[in-house]
Scaffold this motif. Structure first.
Motif, mmCIF file in Angstrom:
data_model
loop_
_atom_site.group_PDB
_atom_site.id
_atom_site.type_symbol
_atom_site.label_atom_id
_atom_site.label_comp_id
_atom_site.label_asym_id
_atom_site.label_seq_id
_atom_site.Cartn_x
_atom_site.Cartn_y
_atom_site.Cartn_z
ATOM 1 N N THR A 116 -19.486 3.829 -20.191
ATOM 2 C CA THR A 116 -18.466 4.355 -19.281
ATOM 3 C C THR A 116 -17.426 3.294 -18.974
ATOM 4 O OG1 THR A 116 -20.105 5.817 -18.248
ATOM 5 C CG2 THR A 116 -18.070 5.412 -17.024
ATOM 6 N N VAL A 117 -16.170 3.688 -19.015
ATOM 7 C CA VAL A 117 -15.065 2.825 -18.600
ATOM 8 C C VAL A 117 -14.548 3.325 -17.252
ATOM 9 C CG1 VAL A 117 -12.684 2.138 -19.070
ATOM 10 C CG2 VAL A 117 -14.367 2.162 -20.929
ATOM 11 N N VAL A 118 -14.428 2.411 -16.305
ATOM 12 C CA VAL A 118 -13.873 2.728 -14.985
ATOM 13 C C VAL A 118 -12.547 2.000 -14.842
ATOM 14 C CG1 VAL A 118 -14.211 2.621 -12.487
ATOM 15 C CG2 VAL A 118 -16.168 3.043 -13.998
ATOM 16 N N LEU A 119 -11.487 2.758 -14.594
ATOM 17 C CA LEU A 119 -10.150 2.191 -14.461
ATOM 18 C C LEU A 119 -9.791 2.076 -12.987
ATOM 19 C CD1 LEU A 119 -8.452 4.546 -17.075
ATOM 20 C CD2 LEU A 119 -9.459 2.305 -17.518
ATOM 21 N N ALA A 120 -9.399 0.888 -12.551
ATOM 22 C CA ALA A 120 -9.009 0.657 -11.159
ATOM 23 C C ALA A 120 -7.523 0.309 -11.109
ATOM 24 C CB ALA A 120 -9.836 -0.470 -10.550
ATOM 25 N N PHE A 121 -6.733 1.212 -10.556
ATOM 26 C CA PHE A 121 -5.304 0.975 -10.361
ATOM 27 C C PHE A 121 -5.124 0.538 -8.906
ATOM 28 C CE2 PHE A 121 -5.540 3.741 -14.010
ATOM 29 C CZ PHE A 121 -4.553 3.249 -14.858
ATOM 30 N N ALA A 137 -7.058 -5.773 -3.592
ATOM 31 C CA ALA A 137 -8.337 -5.872 -4.297
ATOM 32 C C ALA A 137 -9.493 -5.862 -3.310
ATOM 33 C CB ALA A 137 -8.367 -7.146 -5.149
ATOM 34 N N ARG A 138 -9.341 -6.622 -2.247
ATOM 35 C CA ARG A 138 -10.389 -6.666 -1.220
ATOM 36 C C ARG A 138 -10.588 -5.292 -0.596
ATOM 37 N NH1 ARG A 138 -9.585 -11.440 2.912
ATOM 38 N NH2 ARG A 138 -9.718 -12.516 0.903
ATOM 39 N N ALA A 139 -9.475 -4.561 -0.395
ATOM 40 C CA ALA A 139 -9.564 -3.226 0.198
ATOM 41 C C ALA A 139 -10.310 -2.260 -0.721
ATOM 42 C CB ALA A 139 -8.162 -2.696 0.492
ATOM 43 N N MET A 140 -10.057 -2.342 -2.027
ATOM 44 C CA MET A 140 -10.754 -1.456 -2.956
ATOM 45 C C MET A 140 -12.239 -1.802 -3.039
ATOM 46 S SD MET A 140 -8.143 -0.681 -6.133
ATOM 47 C CE MET A 140 -9.047 0.812 -6.621
ATOM 48 N N VAL A 141 -12.555 -3.100 -3.032
ATOM 49 C CA VAL A 141 -13.959 -3.515 -3.049
ATOM 50 C C VAL A 141 -14.662 -3.029 -1.781
ATOM 51 C CG1 VAL A 141 -15.499 -5.510 -2.918
ATOM 52 C CG2 VAL A 141 -13.628 -5.490 -4.575
ATOM 53 N N ALA A 142 -14.002 -3.185 -0.637
ATOM 54 C CA ALA A 142 -14.590 -2.749 0.629
ATOM 55 C C ALA A 142 -14.794 -1.238 0.664
ATOM 56 C CB ALA A 142 -13.690 -3.179 1.797
ATOM 57 N N ASP A 143 -13.994 -0.517 -0.102
ATOM 58 C CA ASP A 143 -14.107 0.945 -0.171
ATOM 59 C C ASP A 143 -15.109 1.392 -1.220
ATOM 60 O OD1 ASP A 143 -13.372 3.261 1.061
ATOM 61 O OD2 ASP A 143 -11.347 3.372 0.224
ATOM 62 N N GLY A 144 -15.853 0.455 -1.785
ATOM 63 C CA GLY A 144 -16.957 0.801 -2.662
ATOM 64 C C GLY A 144 -16.657 0.831 -4.138
ATOM 65 N N PHE A 176 0.805 -1.218 0.000
ATOM 66 C CA PHE A 176 0.000 0.000 0.000
ATOM 67 C C PHE A 176 0.844 1.276 0.000
ATOM 68 C CE2 PHE A 176 -2.830 -3.179 1.953
ATOM 69 C CZ PHE A 176 -3.996 -2.995 1.203
ATOM 70 N N ASP A 177 2.142 1.129 0.207
ATOM 71 C CA ASP A 177 3.030 2.288 0.324
ATOM 72 C C ASP A 177 3.564 2.666 -1.064
ATOM 73 O OD1 ASP A 177 4.602 4.296 1.362
ATOM 74 O OD2 ASP A 177 6.203 2.955 2.034
ATOM 75 N N LEU A 178 2.732 3.379 -1.829
ATOM 76 C CA LEU A 178 3.021 3.635 -3.236
ATOM 77 C C LEU A 178 2.979 5.132 -3.585
ATOM 78 C CD1 LEU A 178 0.601 0.902 -4.665
ATOM 79 C CD2 LEU A 178 3.030 0.603 -4.204
ATOM 80 N N PRO A 179 3.593 6.003 -2.801
ATOM 81 C CA PRO A 179 3.422 7.443 -3.061
ATOM 82 C C PRO A 179 3.925 7.903 -4.419
ATOM 83 C CG PRO A 179 5.183 7.053 -1.453
ATOM 84 C CD PRO A 179 4.459 5.756 -1.629
ATOM 85 N N ARG A 180 5.090 7.432 -4.830
ATOM 86 C CA ARG A 180 5.623 7.877 -6.123
ATOM 87 C C ARG A 180 4.832 7.271 -7.278
ATOM 88 N NH1 ARG A 180 8.814 7.091 -10.445
ATOM 89 N NH2 ARG A 180 10.290 8.751 -11.024
ATOM 90 N N THR A 181 4.512 5.993 -7.140
ATOM 91 C CA THR A 181 3.771 5.304 -8.188
ATOM 92 C C THR A 181 2.409 5.941 -8.412
ATOM 93 O OG1 THR A 181 4.894 3.228 -7.644
ATOM 94 C CG2 THR A 181 2.862 3.073 -8.930
ATOM 95 N N GLY A 216 -6.875 7.304 -3.207
ATOM 96 C CA GLY A 216 -7.048 6.803 -1.848
ATOM 97 C C GLY A 216 -8.134 5.765 -1.687
ATOM 98 N N ILE A 217 -8.514 5.093 -2.765
ATOM 99 C CA ILE A 217 -9.511 4.022 -2.672
ATOM 100 C C ILE A 217 -8.798 2.731 -2.279
ATOM 101 C CG2 ILE A 217 -11.291 2.723 -3.890
ATOM 102 C CD1 ILE A 217 -11.884 5.719 -3.415
ATOM 103 N N GLY A 218 -9.255 2.098 -1.195
ATOM 104 C CA GLY A 218 -8.525 0.938 -0.686
ATOM 105 C C GLY A 218 -7.150 1.362 -0.211
ATOM 106 N N GLN A 219 -7.069 2.441 0.527
ATOM 107 C CA GLN A 219 -5.857 3.079 1.063
ATOM 108 C C GLN A 219 -5.103 3.868 -0.008
ATOM 109 O OE1 GLN A 219 -3.353 0.974 3.894
ATOM 110 N NE2 GLN A 219 -4.910 -0.615 4.137
ATOM 111 N N SER A 220 -4.623 3.198 -1.054
ATOM 112 C CA SER A 220 -3.801 3.915 -2.029
ATOM 113 C C SER A 220 -4.138 3.565 -3.473
ATOM 114 C CB SER A 220 -2.317 3.651 -1.754
ATOM 115 O OG SER A 220 -2.041 2.270 -1.627
#
Length: 387
Positions: A129-134, A144-151, A29-34, A53-57
């Motif tokens: 609509t296309v939704v991109l999830a990084f 993945a679970r964190a992003m799903v939990a974040d909606g 989750f520690d991806l500030p530069r990326t 900040g979806i699913g932390q980062s």
């Protein structure tokens, strides 16, 4: 026609992004530069929305087509994190962070989705609509679970979702996929064997935990061969054996066994967990020791939906001319499974050509595969949401 000409034109630019990401790997989750680089590029492309900040980062971006009458919303996902591996490629763009490396190609996956985003934001040749999830933390962090939990699915109204992963030894730019289980559930366990340690010269005065633990290891090798039907793939591997002493003449009080379980269905997993607990307990007891099992659920099996797999195949055939569909499931794991458990979708393999294996210190993502990957995402959007 294989690859979209416009994407082929900016392949060198995408490769440069990829090599920059490769040189600056970040973990979990520690991806500030990326994330800063990904968000900056998405803004430059002119996407309609960016949420960080979806699913932390994680990052979610939205691109709207020329029309929206279809009401269709399709998700595309890429993973961004690296691995705690010391790189040994010697490449000019090798990792500048000792002990961190993009050894699984997530730098390539991220760059491919960025390339597709640039094309889709420029052309918008689709109705919907296309939704991109990084995604962060694919490598064991539960991103993945964190992003799903974040909606991720509900907030953006995603109806189906797709992702890809590079595959060494599959010809560069070729595709492979199958419906149903593609990758395994990946769980982990620890077994602590406790007894009474003592002097190695007087084993009759102790409860030998080393012997008991060794017997447990050997017994666990029979869980699959003697409990699981032969046509049902499953793996139980004990990968670590550690005692609380390194002395040559001391029998330890405890031994820690670590390992992994890979299965393709829930019933097999439940059976294996039950048998590991029973076998570890009874085997240790036979040697006068006690075994304690700590079983940790990992990612779910990656299961491709029938319809969405057909759509993925159609797009891949348009791009590459042919698609390998007679593949066997792999017992590797992938947390994109958590997204597929929420929405129907498909996960496809993209050929990386002759290269070192995934997670190897000499692995390198093949930049020649970029146009095919970008074109697959773009073609899928246009075919699923035609104008």
């Amino acid at each position: 026609m294989p690859v979209k000409n416009r994407i082929a034109e900016f392949q060198p630019e995408i490769a440069a992004w990829r090599q920059d990401l490769h040189a600056h790997p970040e973990l979990r989750f520690d991806l500030p530069r990326t994330t800063a680089k990904v968000a900056s590029l998405l803004r430059a492309f002119g996407v309609d929305e960016i949420t960080e900040g979806i699913g932390q980062s994680g990052i979610v971006a939205v691109i709207k087509g020329r029309k929206s009458g279809s009401g269709r919303v399709i998700g595309f996902r890429a993973d961004m994190d690296a691995l705690p591996i010391l790189e040994a490629t010697g490449l000019p763009h090798a990792s500048t962070s000792a002990g961190k490396m993009h050894a699984c190609g997530h730098d390539g996956h991220t760059s491919i989705l960025l390339g597709a985003a640039k094309y889709l934001a420029e052309t918008r040749n689709f109705d919907g609509t296309v939704v991109l999830a990084f995604q962060p933390a694919e490598e064991g962090g539960g991103g993945a679970r964190a992003m799903v939990a974040d909606g991720l699915m509900d907030r953006w109204g995603i109806q189906e979702i797709y992702g890809l992963h590079n595959m060494p030894d599959l010809p560069t730019g070729h595709f492979a996929i199958k419906p149903g289980p593609l990758l395994a559930a990946a769980d982990f366990f620890e077994i602590t064997v406790r007894g009474k340690g003592g002097h190695g010269a007087m084993p009759h005065q102790v409860n030998d935990t080393t012997l008991a633990a060794a017997a447990v290891v050997m017994a666990l090798q029979q869980v699959v061969s003697r409990n699981v039907p032969a046509l049902n793939p499953a793996v139980v591997s004990v990968c670590g054996f550690a005692t609380d002493t390194m002395a040559h003449n001391v029998i330890p009080d405890s031994v820690l066994l670590t390992g992994t379980v890979r299965t393709l269905d829930v019933a097999t997993k439940k059976l294996i967990v039950q048998r590991i607990a029973e076998i570890a307990t009874s085997t240790a007891q036979a040697y006068g020791a006690v075994a304690e099992l700590d079983y940790q659920d990992g990612v779910l099996p990656t299961i491709n939906a029938e319809d969405q797999t057909a759509f993925a195949i159609q797009a891949a055939q348009t791009v590459a001319g042919t698609v390998k569909t007679d593949i066997e499931p792999s017992m590797g794991g992938e947390d994109f499974a958590e997204m597929l458990a929420e929405r129907p979708g498909a996960f496809i393999l993209l050929g990386n050509g002759a290269s070192a294996g995934l997670h190897h210190p000499k692995y390198e993502f093949n930049d020649e595969a970029i146009p095919a990957g970008c074109s697959w995402f773009a073609t899928l959007a246009e075919q699923r949401m035609p104008l």
